[in-house]
Every structure is written in structure tokens, then in C-alpha cells.
Design a protein around this motif. Structure first.
Motif, mmCIF file in Angstrom:
data_model
loop_
_atom_site.group_PDB
_atom_site.id
_atom_site.type_symbol
_atom_site.label_atom_id
_atom_site.label_comp_id
_atom_site.label_asym_id
_atom_site.label_seq_id
_atom_site.Cartn_x
_atom_site.Cartn_y
_atom_site.Cartn_z
ATOM 1 N N PRO A 107 0.702 -1.328 0.021
ATOM 2 C CA PRO A 107 0.133 0.038 0.090
ATOM 3 C C PRO A 107 1.020 1.195 0.013
ATOM 4 O O PRO A 107 2.059 1.205 0.777
ATOM 5 C CB PRO A 107 -0.630 -0.118 1.293
ATOM 6 N N VAL A 108 0.603 2.281 -0.791
ATOM 7 C CA VAL A 108 1.166 3.381 -0.680
ATOM 8 C C VAL A 108 0.216 4.635 -0.457
ATOM 9 O O VAL A 108 -0.411 4.813 -1.355
ATOM 10 C CB VAL A 108 2.015 3.577 -1.992
ATOM 11 N N ILE A 109 0.945 5.419 0.492
ATOM 12 C CA ILE A 109 0.398 6.765 0.571
ATOM 13 C C ILE A 109 1.142 7.832 -0.052
ATOM 14 O O ILE A 109 2.258 7.914 0.374
ATOM 15 C CB ILE A 109 -0.083 7.067 2.019
ATOM 16 N N SER A 110 0.606 8.600 -1.001
ATOM 17 C CA SER A 110 1.642 9.573 -1.492
ATOM 18 C C SER A 110 0.845 11.099 -1.407
ATOM 19 O O SER A 110 -0.297 11.043 -1.949
ATOM 20 C CB SER A 110 1.855 9.224 -2.982
ATOM 21 N N ILE A 111 1.631 11.904 -0.937
ATOM 22 C CA ILE A 111 1.018 13.451 -0.877
ATOM 23 C C ILE A 111 2.244 14.383 -1.365
ATOM 24 O O ILE A 111 3.288 14.147 -0.831
ATOM 25 C CB ILE A 111 0.387 13.693 0.523
ATOM 26 N N SER A 112 1.581 15.474 -1.963
ATOM 27 C CA SER A 112 2.500 16.447 -2.221
ATOM 28 C C SER A 112 2.101 17.836 -1.670
ATOM 29 O O SER A 112 0.872 18.178 -1.787
ATOM 30 C CB SER A 112 2.630 16.599 -3.953
ATOM 31 N N PHE A 113 3.041 18.544 -1.176
ATOM 32 C CA PHE A 113 2.966 19.826 -0.510
ATOM 33 C C PHE A 113 3.339 20.942 -1.776
ATOM 34 O O PHE A 113 3.387 22.185 -1.361
ATOM 35 C CB PHE A 113 3.711 20.087 0.754
ATOM 36 N N LYS A 114 3.483 20.706 -2.724
ATOM 37 C CA LYS A 114 3.991 21.645 -3.754
ATOM 38 C C LYS A 114 3.148 23.010 -3.863
ATOM 39 O O LYS A 114 3.788 24.013 -4.013
ATOM 40 C CB LYS A 114 4.099 20.974 -5.183
ATOM 41 N N THR A 115 1.992 22.782 -3.694
ATOM 42 C CA THR A 115 0.897 24.054 -4.203
ATOM 43 C C THR A 115 0.508 24.538 -2.659
ATOM 44 O O THR A 115 -0.694 25.243 -2.895
ATOM 45 C CB THR A 115 -0.105 23.622 -5.040
ATOM 46 N N VAL A 116 0.995 23.966 -1.738
ATOM 47 C CA VAL A 116 0.354 24.660 -0.408
ATOM 48 C C VAL A 116 1.069 26.056 -0.014
ATOM 49 O O VAL A 116 2.021 26.104 0.039
ATOM 50 C CB VAL A 116 0.760 23.665 0.645
ATOM 51 N N GLU A 117 0.129 27.026 -0.237
ATOM 52 C CA GLU A 117 0.410 28.511 0.224
ATOM 53 C C GLU A 117 -0.873 29.146 0.622
ATOM 54 O O GLU A 117 -1.980 28.625 0.377
ATOM 55 C CB GLU A 117 1.324 28.972 -0.885
#
Length: 607
Positions: A107-117
């Protein structure tokens, strides 16, 4: 040139590129050691923005991810990585055992914070809650499982509902506190349920972990410490040493390894791979060999030297690395639009706020040494620094050493190690290529415009001093500006200083409603600058001369300039018009200093 090469500019979805027939630079060989080695539990990859981190992490996600509906079915990965006709490294016989152990097994949980502002804390938290809500949607099937505890299912439902319904209602303190609590526990909650569901450990991937911290610092209402607490809590709960046994690997990417903040203090076996840490120096970005092949495949081999000048220059370990975003963008423009001129692709997509903040703080603190070193870099020179751990983003606003700032610039891709430099402790750095030089030069242009409040205010002050004939203060201010803002190493004649003064005084005089004339005919010649204010009945006639970088030479030049105003009768027209104040000011330049000689108010002496 070949127009049939399909290039995904900014492509970050591995399956879309492979299934869509897109061009892919094979990085699959790097997965084996990363995912098999027991010694590496959690990995932090530090690389500049737009160097392929997101695509590579998505490649790992798709390679490892279990078929949630039919565990054991690896046909998706078999087609994507092996039977695609591309002969990827991971499809080879050498990786057979690796594929059996890892491919489609987790199982893989993937999250990106690239656009968090956000302009404020609540907006940024809302962005994070939105992203966590997507995770709850992705694994919604868990609430239908008989393997899950009823309490866990109920909590899952409540958290999912909150992310959907309350995302835009965080001005309410109660909702905001609830959101912060969910952010700290959502991934561990989902991971624990996945572990219970499949009896297999979970891989957690976090892309661009430090973007929310940088954005928090440059926001209109800075909220750095609040965001730091969220990221610290989140990472601690996911990667902590004494967590439940559900974590197989943690893989995190970002630009900076932030020191003294305990972001990853509780992490178990967290290993940081910087730009010079083997075996991953070639994992992100394109090597020289990969770039050569790409250009050849696109029919652009004849452009290789130009491409190297613009997009090469990064040194990761012993490898020369090209910026992949810029290179793909260039090849796309050339093959699809017949545009062959290199362009600053990377710098137009990467925020340059950190450079602005550092240069502004250096200017406001009158730190001429910092500005001088930046100028050396822009002139193609190497600069020696001591590598320093980056502390906190807010320190940039109150002032950090040049060494700390350059370490930050090294991580973010604005400078790189010079040839022959070591990579630890005391090192030598340089601007890597023409694209980054373009960025610095654009930033330098902004320093001298009215959009820079500090520079603009200094220019306004200088005009006031000249129009009041306060030459001692004006002399000090001009010398300060020369030391702080301009490079004088390459100045060969008077025109350089002339351009500097025209730029400064021209901007400010217009704002103050003062008439500004450059080399206007007056008397028997053309004075360098004439300022005229009818409201105060004042005229300042200014003449420049350049000498050697010696005090006595500057004094002599100033005296000669003032004498020229008299000899060529530059002030005569204004005296004839009965202005009450007609100041004759000679300025002698040399190096990064000046000397001002005033003849006083000629209107009074002529009475």
C-alpha cells in the motif's frame, strides 16, 4: 530536428508518459537499493525545484503500489514497467528478484505539498486539508471492510466529512484546531488501517515537504512558526521511532534540510541524500550522457554546445547535471515550434522570493560585502564560502550571513560547486549557467527601480539633499549607494557613473515634480544634470568627472567639475531667469567613492 518525439513538458505522471508514448529518461535502476536496503528506513532527497523529484516519486509509487481490489495481481506494473517495449533498466533480468519482492507489493500513501500556500495561516491549512481529503477519498474502500474496527471507521468518516465540508470555514477557531489535529494524524490513521487490511507494511511518500514553510515566510501575514509545528507534528507521527509496525519506507523530497528545528527529530533511521551523496547523484536531473541522447533523439545534436551553456553547469557529486525542466522545454520549443533560441524556462517557474528577501535585507543593513559578493557571482567569478546549515526561513528577513544564504542557494539550484571545489566545509561556488545568470540580472534590474522601496527612498533622499545643497550628506549617501549596489570593478570611464546618477536622480526627481534635464544645452556647453524646481525657486547644476580610486584624485576631479560649471557658464541661463537658489555642484568619482565640491549659491554671489 524530429517533430515525432513526444515531450511532456512538466510531466509528473509516470503512467501518463509511458502509456502515452512520451519521452522518458530512465531512472528505474535507482529504485532497487532505495527500496531493498534495510539500513535505509526513511529517505530525504534534497534537490532544487523542477529537477524531476515529483516524477521519480510517482514512478516509485506506481511501481510499488498494490492492487487494492485484487492483491497479488501485478499485471498493471508488468505492463507499465516491463512489457512496454522501452527496455527500462528495471525490466532486465538483473532486477527479476527485486520485482518479485517489491513490485506491486505495498500500500502506498503519496501526498505533495508543492502547491500549499496562502496569504494567511488559515488559507494554507485549508490547502493542506484539501490534500488530506483527497487521501480519504482514495482509500474510501476501507470503511466497507469487515477487518476494520468500528471506531476507526467512524473516525475515518468524520475526518473525511470535515475535510470536505469545513475546508473553507477555518476562520472559526474550533474548526481550525480540528483541522490542525487531523493533519497530524490522518496519514498514520490511514496507514494503520491499510496495514490491518492487507497485512503488508505501507510506503509513505511526501513530495516538497518544505514548500509550506517557505510560503509561510513570504506571505503577506507570515505564519512560519505555526506551519512549522504542523509539519513537525505530521512528520513525527509518520516517521517516529516508536510507531506502530505499519511503516515499510518513508520517502520525502524537498529543497532544504532545515536544521535546528527538529522537523525529523523523531524519525527512525532518516537518511538525507543531498546533491553529492552517492548512489543518487544522477537520480534527479539529466546527466551529460542522457542529455546527449535526448538531443540526438530530437535531432538537435548541433545545438549541444548552446544547450550546455544555458542549462548545464550543475555539479552533483562527480556528475554534470542539466536542469530537466529547462531541457525538455527547450527541446519541445525546438521540435514543435521551431524556436531554437534558449529561454529561461526554469527561472520563470521557480519563485525567486528568497533572493529578493536576502538582497533587500542586505541593502537595508548596509551590508556592502554581501552585495559585492553577489556582484562577483554575476560577473562570472567564483566565490569561496563555508557551507552552513540553514536555520530558519524567517532569519532571512532579519539577516543571515552570506555563507548561510549561499548554502541555501546551492540547495535551491541558483549556484553550484565550481570545478575543483570540494563539497564539504569550505567550498567554492559559481552561477551554473546562462539561465540562472539571467535570473540574477533581472533581480539586479529590480533593485534600481521604484518597485524596490529601499532603493527608491534613498533616491528620493538624494534629490532632496542636492536641491538643498547639503553636499556632505549627499556625498556620504552616494558613496553608500556605490558600495552597496553597484559593481565598480569594470568601470572604465565617466559614462558608468553618469548612467548611475542619471538612473537614480531621474527616477526620484520625476516623483517629486522636479524638472530633470540630462546634458541639456546651457551656457557654453552641456552640463551633465540640471534639476529645477520652480516651486522652491531652486536649480542645481551638476557636473561629474572620474579619476583613479584615490582620495586626492577624487577631490581634484570634483574641483575640476565645479570649475567647469563656471568656465562654461552652465548656470548663466538660470541666473538670468532670477532663480533665488542656483547651486553649482561638482562630483568626482573613483572606485566606490565620490567627493562633492559645491560652489554654493551662485545666485547670491552674483547679486
Amino acid at each position: 530536428m524530429k517533430k515525432d518525439v513526444l515531450l511532456y513538458t512538466g510531466g509528473e505522471d509516470f503512467a501518463e508518459i509511458i502509456n502515452g508514448g512520451g519521452y522518458f529518461v530512465d531512472k528505474t535502476a535507482y529504485m532497487k537499493e532505495l527500496l531493498i536496503t534495510d539500513a535505509i528506513k526513511n529517505s530525504l532527497f534534497i534537490r532544487p525545484r523542477r529537477f524531476g523529484k515529483t516524477l521519480n516519486l510517482d514512478m516509485i509509487r506506481q511501481f510499488c503500489r498494490i492492487n487494492y481490489q485484487n492483491p497479488g495481481d501485478k499485471s498493471y506494473q508488468q505492463k507499465l514497467f516491463v512489457d512496454n517495449g522501452r527496455k527500462l533498466a528495471v525490466a532486465g533480468e538483473y532486477y527479476k528478484e527485486f520485482r518479485e519482492k517489491i513490485m506491486g507489493e505495498f500500500p502506498v500513501i503519496s501526498i505533495s505539498f508543492k502547491t500549499v500556500e496562502g496569504t494567511c495561516f488559515q488559507q494554507a491549512v485549508s490547502q493542506l486539508i484539501y490534500k488530506v481529503g483527497l487521501l480519504y477519498d482514495e482509500f474510501l474502500f476501507l470503511i466497507e471492510s469487515s477487518k476494520q474496527d468500528l471506531d476507526d471507521i467512524e473516525k475515518y468518516k468524520k475526518n473525511k466529512s470535515f475535510c470536505k465540508d469545513k475546508q473553507d470555514e477555518l476562520d472559526n477557531p474550533q474548526n481550525l484546531n480540528r483541522a490542525i489535529s487531523i493533519l497530524g494524524t490522518a496519514i498514520p490513521q490511514i496507514a494503520s488501517m491499510l496495514y490491518k487490511e492487507y497485512g503488508r507494511k505501507v510506503i509513505v511518500i511526501i513530495d516538497e515537504y518544505d514548500v509550506p514553510l517557505q510560503k509561510a515566510m513570504i506571505a503577506e501575514e507570515p505564519y512560519y512558526n505555526k506551519m512549522l509545528n504542523i509539519i513537525r507534528t505530521l512528520s513525527g507521527n509518520i516517521f517516529k521511532k516508536d510507531n506502530e509496525p505499519w511503516l515499510y519506507k518513508g520517502i520525502v523530497s524537498g529543497c532544504l534540510r532545515i536544521a535546528h528545528q527538529s522537523v525529523f527529530t523523531d524519525a527512525n533511521n532518516f537518511t538525507t541524500f543531498g546533491m553529492n551523496d552517492e548512489p543518487y547523484t544522477g537520480f534527479f536531473g539529466f546527466t551529460k550522457e542522457e542529455t546527449h541522447k535526448l538531443l540526438n533523439d530530437c535531432g538537435l545534436s548541433d545545438k549541444e554546445s548552446e544547450v550546455k551553456e544555458w542549462y548545464d553547469g550543475y555539479r552533483f557529486g562527480n556528475k554534470h547535471i542539466y536542469c530537466p525542466w529547462s531541457l525538455i522545454s527547450y527541446c519541445y520549443a525546438a521540435t514543435q515550434k521551431d524556436i531554437y533560441a534558449p529561454q529561461p524556462f526554469w527561472v520563470n517557474t521557480s519563485g525567486n522570493d528568497l533572493i529578493t528577501i536576502f538582497t533587500d535585507s542586505s541593502m537595508e543593513s548596509h551590508n556592502a560585502e554581501n552585495i559585492d559578493k553577489l556582484q562577483k557571482l554575476m560577473e562570472g567569478e567564483n566565490v569561496d564560502i563555508s557551507l552552513m546549515e540553514f536555520t530558519t526561513y524567517p532569519d532571512l528577513r532579519v539577516g543571515v550571513s552570506f555563507d548561510v544564504f549561499m548554502t541555501l542557494m546551492l540547495h535551491t539550484g541558483y549556484v553550484t560547486f565550481a570545478e575543483g571545489s570540494g563539497t564539504v566545509d569550505k567550498v567554492t561556488v559559481r552561477i551554473p549557467n546562462q539561465e540562472i545568470l539571467y535570473c540574477f540580472n533581472k533581480k539586479r534590474e529590480l533593485l534600481f527601480g521604484e518597485n524596490n522601496p529601499y532603493w527608491y527612498n534613498q533616491a528620493l533622499k538624494l534629490v532632496d539633499l542636492l536641491m538643498a545643497n547639503k553636499t556632505d550628506e549627499a556625498q556620504a549617501l552616494i558613496s553608500s549607494m556605490l558600495k552597496e549596489f553597484l559593481s565598480i570593478r569594470n568601470t572604465g570611464d565617466e559614462l558608468y557613473y553618469h548612467g548611475f546618477m542619471v538612473g537614480v536622480i531621474g527616477i526620484a526627481s520625476a516623483a517629486k515634480g522636479i524638472s530633470f534635464h540630462e546634458e541639456i544645452e546651457s551656457g557654453d556647453g552641456f552640463p551633465d544634470i540640471v534639476l529645477k524646481n520652480d516651486a522652491t525657486d531652486t536649480v542645481a547644476v551638476i557636473e561629474f568627472k572620474k579619476g583613479r580610486n584615490e582620495r586626492l584624485e577624487r577631490i581634484q576631479c570634483a574641483e575640476d567639475a565645479a570649475k567647469q560649471i563656471l568656465d562654461k557658464r552652465y548656470a548663466e541661463p538660470y541666473l538670468a531667469e532670477k532663480y533665488k537658489n542656483v547651486f553649482a555642484i561638482g562630483i568626482g568619482f573613483g572606485g566606490k567613492d565620490c567627493y562633492i565640491q559645491t560652489l554654493g549659491n551662485l545666485a547670491k554671489s552674483s547679486i
